[in-house]
Structures are given as structure tokens and as C-alpha cells.
Design an enzyme around this catalytic site. Structure first.
Site, mmCIF file in Angstrom:
data_model
loop_
_atom_site.group_PDB
_atom_site.id
_atom_site.type_symbol
_atom_site.label_atom_id
_atom_site.label_comp_id
_atom_site.label_asym_id
_atom_site.label_seq_id
_atom_site.Cartn_x
_atom_site.Cartn_y
_atom_site.Cartn_z
ATOM 1 N N HIS A 117 -7.468 -5.977 1.304
ATOM 2 C CA HIS A 117 -6.250 -5.159 1.386
ATOM 3 C C HIS A 117 -5.293 -5.617 2.490
ATOM 4 C CE1 HIS A 117 -4.108 -1.481 0.340
ATOM 5 N NE2 HIS A 117 -4.042 -1.110 1.608
ATOM 6 N N ASP A 131 -10.306 -5.552 -2.616
ATOM 7 C CA ASP A 131 -9.618 -4.524 -1.822
ATOM 8 C C ASP A 131 -10.471 -3.256 -1.857
ATOM 9 O OD1 ASP A 131 -7.922 -2.378 -1.119
ATOM 10 O OD2 ASP A 131 -6.146 -3.402 -1.886
ATOM 11 N N SER A 161 0.835 -1.200 0.000
ATOM 12 C CA SER A 161 0.000 0.000 0.000
ATOM 13 C C SER A 161 0.879 1.263 0.000
ATOM 14 C CB SER A 161 -0.964 -0.065 1.186
ATOM 15 O OG SER A 161 -1.975 0.889 1.028
HETATM 16 N N1 LIG Z 1 -7.547 2.581 9.368
HETATM 17 C C1 LIG Z 1 -7.900 2.383 7.983
HETATM 18 C C2 LIG Z 1 -7.235 1.184 7.415
HETATM 19 C C3 LIG Z 1 -5.762 1.284 7.431
HETATM 20 C C4 LIG Z 1 -5.165 0.123 6.707
HETATM 21 O O1 LIG Z 1 -5.854 -0.702 6.075
HETATM 22 N N2 LIG Z 1 -3.870 0.046 6.758
HETATM 23 C C5 LIG Z 1 -3.224 -1.007 6.051
HETATM 24 C C6 LIG Z 1 -2.112 -0.420 5.228
HETATM 25 S S1 LIG Z 1 -2.764 0.778 4.080
HETATM 26 C C7 LIG Z 1 -2.630 -2.006 7.014
HETATM 27 O O2 LIG Z 1 -1.743 -2.753 6.653
HETATM 28 N N3 LIG Z 1 -3.121 -2.037 8.260
HETATM 29 C C8 LIG Z 1 -2.589 -2.890 9.277
HETATM 30 C C9 LIG Z 1 -3.193 -4.242 9.346
HETATM 31 O O3 LIG Z 1 -4.021 -4.599 8.485
HETATM 32 O O4 LIG Z 1 -2.804 -4.987 10.240
HETATM 33 C C10 LIG Z 1 -9.393 2.244 7.826
HETATM 34 O O5 LIG Z 1 -10.067 2.309 8.814
HETATM 35 O O6 LIG Z 1 -9.854 2.088 6.694
#
Ligand SMILES: N[C@@H](CCC(=O)N[C@@H](CS)C(=O)NCC(=O)O)C(=O)O
Length: 291
Positions: free
Chosen positions: A267, A234, A155
Site C-alpha cells: 500500500h 496491499d 488511498s
Molecule cells: N498507520 C496505519 C497505516 C497508515 C497508512 O498506511 N497510511 C498510508 C495512507 S492510507 C500512507 O500513505 N502512509 C504514509 C507513508 O506510507 O509514508 C497502520 O498502522 O496500519
């Protein structure tokens, strides 16, 4: 003792698949603050062999621990003899009041570039931190092979992997990404980050846009190929990621690209852990050619 090694404070250490997963803290002169990172060393590296180093850049809201905890990469990295470096995603505790007001800007959202705009320009310099400080220090401290470096990410970290690999030709021998932000000048995450870190002048933005950078190439910068995996379930795909823009730029530059679109995958780290072995093999193959 090696002076690079002396600068590192060991936070925790865990035996893992015959090697060791460690977490360190060090004072960064580029960032001007302490920074943390994770490092997996396969058995061969623990025994002093100069193994290749594969750096993973994580996405928004992540830390140096996320990939190490969730991706399940250590088993195959141990087998292939790859060291895995997981930097943090931004400076923290910088004294900037608004640093944690947004989940997609500021803390956890360094975008792997050097900010030019106040108040971010003081500490937000992830590109210089990684290239000039963290990688050289880790390579030196652990006797890794600095001529066999791979870079991948997810990402925002996929954006980081692609842009740093294109902005620093010859530095990395292999590159891949999971669900990267491929055209940040054309998506809300990129607009927000680049406006804040780089300012209103959009001509500076293209220098940190993987598709724009690839579009400038006159021959393939990674003739061995770039690997990208993208889940089709995603939730960020349509608005934020734009892999088709990078695909078109690669086609124009003659850059071999394997862009795999996977039905049903979202994602997150279930998606990453499903395909991480393919990425490790992609890098191991390229890095063994450079041995
Ligand atoms: N906080 C965001 C999502 C953030 C998110 O998806 N971050 C990804 C990277 S872009 C990630 O790897 N998060 C950590 C995880 O999934 O453990 C939301 O509420 O939509």
C-alpha cells in the site's frame, strides 16, 4: 504584488530538477485556521508560463510533505512541465479535544469532504477548502493554467480524487488514483468517517462514494479514461478498498477505466513511486489535449 501571493507564507524552498519545491502556509477562511501545502513548480512556471496544475491528495496519516518527499514525482513533472500541488490531509490544532485520538479519523483523515456534524463541522471542510480556496488561490498566485487541472491521490486521497472529480464535473480534465478507497459506504474506514463527519443518515454517504457516484452517470464523465493502480499485496485491499466495485460502476456507465493490478506491491510509497511516472504521463497527455 498579486494579492493571492501576498497571503502565502513561504516556509521552505528547495531547487529541484531545474524548478523549485516549496512549502507554504496560509490562513484559510474556509477552514478558519492556518493550512499548509506543498507546491512544485517546473522551470517554465518559475519563468512565468501558465502550466497545468496537478493536485495530489494524500492518504491517512499523511501531510503536505509526504508525496513531495517520497513519491519521486518532481523529475518527470519538471520534464513534462506540470506543477504539483500537495495539500495537507485535514485541519490541525482545531481545539477539538478528540481530534487526534484515532489515526483514521480526525487529524490526518479529513476525507476531502465538508463535515456536517459537530464538533467536526466547524473546521473539517476539506472539499470547500480545496475547490473554493486553495486551488483558485494557487492558480492565481502563480499564474497557472486554471483550465488544465488534473487530480490524483492515494488511498483516502484516491477516494478524494475520484469523488471530487465526479462531484465537480468540468472542473478537472484528468483523474487517476493509487489504491483508492473505492466504495467507502461499504468499508470500515468509510463507515467510521462518514458516521462521524456526515451522521447516521446513510443517504448522505452515497454523495461521497466514488462507486455510487459513478453508478449514477449516464455517460462517461472522463472519456479520456481513468487510471487506477492497485497492489495485490496491499494489506488494506480486501477489507477497505474494493476496486472491483468501482470497476463494475465504470463498466455500467461506459466510463473507460484502466485498473492495473500489480502482484507483490503493497500500500505504501514504494508502490506509488514505482508507478507515479505513468500517472504523470496520463495527466500530461489529457492536459495537453486541453491546451
Ligand atoms: N498507520 C496505519 C497505516 C497508515 C497508512 O498506511 N497510511 C498510508 C495512507 S492510507 C500512507 O500513505 N502512509 C504514509 C507513508 O506510507 O509514508 C497502520 O498502522 O496500519
Amino acid at each position: 504584488m498579486n494579492p493571492s501571493f501576498e497571503r502565502l507564507e513561504l516556509l521552505s524552498e528547495h531547487a529541484c530538477f531545474g524548478g523549485v519545491q516549496r512549502f507554504y502556509k496560509h490562513m484559510s477562511s474556509e477552514v478558519g485556521l492556518p493550512m499548509r501545502f506543498g507546491l512544485f513548480l517546473p522551470a517554465k512556471a518559475v519563468a512565468g508560463e501558465a502550466v497545468p496544475l496537478l493536485t495530489f491528495l494524500a492518504g491517512l496519516t499523511c501531510t503536505e510533505e509526504t508525496f513531495a518527499f517520497k513519491a519521486g514525482a518532481q523529475r518527470l513533472a519538471a520534464e513534462l512541465g506540470l506543477a504539483l500541488l500537495t495539500p495537507d490531509t485535514s485541519p490541525r490544532n482545531t481545539g477539538v479535544d478528540s481530534e487526534d485520538h484515532h489515526w483514521d479519523f480526525g487529524v490526518g483523515a479529513g476525507f476531502y469532504l465538508d463535515a456536517t456534524q459537530a464538533p467536526w463541522s466547524g473546521h473539517w471542510c476539506m472539499e470547500s477548502y480545496l475547490l473554493k480556496e486553495l486551488l483558485p488561490e494557487v492558480i492565481d498566485a502563480f499564474g497557472l493554467d486554471g483550465k488544465r487541472l488534473g487530480l490524483f491521490g492515494h488511498s483516502m486521497g484516491g477516494h478524494g480524487a475520484l469523488t471530487l472529480a465526479l462531484r465537480h464535473p468540468g472542473h478537472f480534465q484528468s483523474v487517476s488514483a493509487f489504491a483508492p478507497i473505492c466504495a467507502p459506504t461499504q468499508c470500515p474506514w468509510g463507515h467510521k468517517a462518514f458516521t462521524g463527519y456526515l451522521g447516521q443518515d446513510e443517504t448522505t454517504w452515497a454523495e461521497h462514494d466514488a462507486s455510487a457516484l459513478m453508478g449514477q452517470q449516464t455517460s462517461a464523465p472522463y472519456p479520456g479514461g481513468i487510471l487506477i493502480d492497485q497492489g495485490l499485496a496491499d494489506k488494506f485491499l480486501a477489507e477497505q478498498l474494493h476496486p472491483e466495485v468501482f470497476e463494475a460502476a465504470c463498466a455500467k456507465a461506459g466510463q473507460p477505466l484502466t485498473l492495473r493490478r500489480h502482484d507483490g506491491y503493497d500500500h505504501g510509497y514504494y508502490f506509488i513511486s514505482t508507478f507515479v511516472d505513468d500517472h504523470l504521463r496520463h495527466h500530461a497527455q489529457a492536459l495537453s489535449r486541453n491546451a
